[in-house]
Write an enzyme that holds these catalytic residues in place. Structure first.
Site, mmCIF file in Angstrom:
data_model
loop_
_atom_site.group_PDB
_atom_site.id
_atom_site.type_symbol
_atom_site.label_atom_id
_atom_site.label_comp_id
_atom_site.label_asym_id
_atom_site.label_seq_id
_atom_site.Cartn_x
_atom_site.Cartn_y
_atom_site.Cartn_z
ATOM 1 N N THR A 148 79.528 124.879 -85.446
ATOM 2 C CA THR A 148 78.469 125.138 -84.898
ATOM 3 C C THR A 148 78.218 124.151 -84.690
ATOM 4 O O THR A 148 78.028 123.413 -86.286
ATOM 5 C CB THR A 148 78.241 126.669 -86.332
ATOM 6 O OG1 THR A 148 78.681 127.308 -85.451
ATOM 7 C CG2 THR A 148 76.858 126.718 -85.005
ATOM 8 N N ASN A 181 80.474 95.808 -94.273
ATOM 9 C CA ASN A 181 79.695 96.786 -95.363
ATOM 10 C C ASN A 181 79.607 95.977 -96.061
ATOM 11 O O ASN A 181 78.466 96.372 -96.864
ATOM 12 C CB ASN A 181 80.371 98.434 -94.531
ATOM 13 C CG ASN A 181 81.561 98.371 -95.443
ATOM 14 O OD1 ASN A 181 82.249 97.347 -95.251
ATOM 15 N ND2 ASN A 181 81.344 99.226 -96.540
ATOM 16 N N SER A 240 76.839 106.273 -87.402
ATOM 17 C CA SER A 240 76.536 107.140 -88.746
ATOM 18 C C SER A 240 74.936 107.733 -88.603
ATOM 19 O O SER A 240 74.336 106.143 -88.681
ATOM 20 C CB SER A 240 76.904 106.894 -90.263
ATOM 21 O OG SER A 240 76.422 107.859 -90.468
ATOM 22 N N CYS A 258 80.835 103.005 -101.124
ATOM 23 C CA CYS A 258 82.336 104.591 -101.585
ATOM 24 C C CYS A 258 83.173 103.085 -102.568
ATOM 25 O O CYS A 258 84.037 104.005 -103.007
ATOM 26 C CB CYS A 258 83.522 103.492 -100.262
ATOM 27 S SG CYS A 258 82.952 104.889 -98.528
ATOM 28 N N GLY A 296 79.720 109.317 -89.976
ATOM 29 C CA GLY A 296 81.247 107.281 -89.424
ATOM 30 C C GLY A 296 82.002 108.123 -90.104
ATOM 31 O O GLY A 296 83.273 107.493 -89.696
ATOM 32 N N THR A 297 82.683 108.784 -91.044
ATOM 33 C CA THR A 297 84.475 109.218 -91.334
ATOM 34 C C THR A 297 84.669 109.644 -90.838
ATOM 35 O O THR A 297 85.932 109.746 -90.436
ATOM 36 C CB THR A 297 83.765 109.573 -93.453
ATOM 37 O OG1 THR A 297 83.482 108.424 -93.928
ATOM 38 C CG2 THR A 297 85.083 109.883 -93.595
ATOM 39 N N GLN A 322 77.633 99.936 -89.718
ATOM 40 C CA GLN A 322 76.107 98.562 -90.082
ATOM 41 C C GLN A 322 75.749 98.041 -88.862
ATOM 42 O O GLN A 322 75.253 97.210 -88.807
ATOM 43 C CB GLN A 322 77.523 97.607 -90.738
ATOM 44 C CG GLN A 322 77.926 98.554 -92.224
ATOM 45 C CD GLN A 322 76.674 99.096 -93.085
ATOM 46 O OE1 GLN A 322 75.776 98.457 -92.507
ATOM 47 N NE2 GLN A 322 76.283 100.174 -94.109
#
Length: 368
Positions: A231, A147, A194, A312, A67-68, A175
């Site tokens: 990759t 979140n 994510s 976080c 997600g980030t 979320q």
């Protein structure tokens, strides 16, 4: 141990793990290689991509590390590509740090970032959003589900509002995917997902988008159509597609959310933070005069796992930016805990949580 911290991360489903292992065993070649094994890996990669595109009702999908990175690519990649139109970006005070910090970097480059305030339950005022829009507004970025408290932004309504403008719309759906359906008739321009929030694997995500021009934020070999060098992990892509296929809203989450609201209402010094019409899988509350860490530790001793807030910010000694933004009373600020359900949550888990909370609450408060 009862795990009720699914908004931080989820336990991978066996089907997802099996897809990951099988892809590692049989499709381990680099999908960019020209030989047969590379072609086979590329075929699996593109099959996973097309499945994800269909499931998300979007036109394109770029695989990321989560997600980030998806949020950073959406914001920075879009801002750099459309800065000739303007440098005004709108967001909300309660967005995820990966959005707020990415926008802070853009502000250092000369972009103007406007953060909309939120109400008591984390909601934005749509009239304020409308009034904030300008001719040089190139992007609006809002999360679908918060979140920390589960507030839900009306992304379909916002998408319709922006449809006939030159302003792009990015939604952090980390979320909400698999829990709250998106309206396929009013999708945003960019969508961040994510895997580990939907019983997939960590270090795996996707940025899905429609007819948007992006500029890469990583320099390298030009993989993923030149937008995400490095990759590509075919096993992660296959596992993410599997997790998305298995993800679906659970009606029991709303039932348990209501049950717990009624349960916590009997405690005089407990304040439910999450809105009534919020996400069904998240319920946040605060206890007056008690630190959230104390509640988390007490519940853990009862073999119930919850969190203080976002993963976080859970180790921070100060109230999160979300708690500050919604104006929670000072006496409750430090006492927040978040309960979040997942696919493996059961009715028995909810019953055990109630008993555990009552014991911990009475022990800490000294009640009989």
């Amino acid at each position: 141990m009862i795990y009720l911290d699914n908004s931080a991360t989820t336990k991978p489903k066996k089907e997802v793990l099996n897809a990951f292992l099988l892809a590692n065993e049989q499709y381990y070649a680099n999908p960019a290689s020209l030989h047969q094994l590379g072609n086979e890996a590329e075929h699996l990669l593109e099959t996973a991509r097309q499945q994800i595109i269909r499931l998300l009702n979007m036109d394109h999908a770029i695989f990321t590390s989560g997600g980030t990175e998806s949020n950073n690519l959406a914001l920075i990649g879009t801002a750099h590509s459309y800065q000739h139109r303007g440098k005004h970006i709108i967001t909300a005070e309660t967005e995820h740090p990966s959005v707020l910090n990415a926008l802070a970097k853009l502000a250092e480059e000369g972009f103007e970032v406007e953060k909309l305030p939120v109400g008591r339950f984390g909601e934005i005022d749509l009239d304020e959003l409308k009034n904030a829009l300008r001719s040089d507004t190139i992007l609006v970025s809002l999360m679908h589900v918060n979140n920390e408290i589960g507030a839900v932004h009306p992304v379909a309504e916002i998408a319709r509002l922006l449809k006939n403008t030159r302003t792009l719309f990015h939604v952090d759906a980390v979320q909400s995917i698999g829990k709250i359906p998106l309206d396929p008739s009013a999708m945003p321009d960019l969508l961040s997902v994510s895997a580990h929030k939907i019983h997939g694997l960590k270090a795996s995500g996707v940025l899905a988008f429609n007819q948007v021009e992006l500029k890469a934020i990583l320099a390298g070999g030009g993989q993923e159509f030149g937008l995400r060098s490095g990759t590509v992990s075919v096993p992660h892509a296959a596992a993410l597609a599997k997790a998305l296929r298995l993800a679906e809203p659970n009606p029991q989450h709303a039932v348990w959310n209501k049950q717990l609201r009624d349960f916590f209402a009997k405690f005089q010094e407990v304040l439910v933070i999450s809105p009534q019409d919020g996400a069904p899988h998240i319920l946040s509350l605060a206890v007056k005069g008690i630190k959230g860490e104390v509640l988390v530790t007490g519940l853990q001793k009862e073999e119930v796992i919850v969190s203080t807030s976002s993963a976080c910010s859970s180790k921070s000694q100060t109230a999160s930016h979300v708690i500050e933004a919604i104006g929670m009373p000072h006496s409750y600020k430090e006492g927040m805990i978040r309960i979040s359900f997942g696919a493996f949550t059961t009715e028995q888990d909810i019953g055990k949580l109630k008993k555990a909370f009552e014991r911990v609450y009475r022990l800490i408060k000294g009640a009989k």
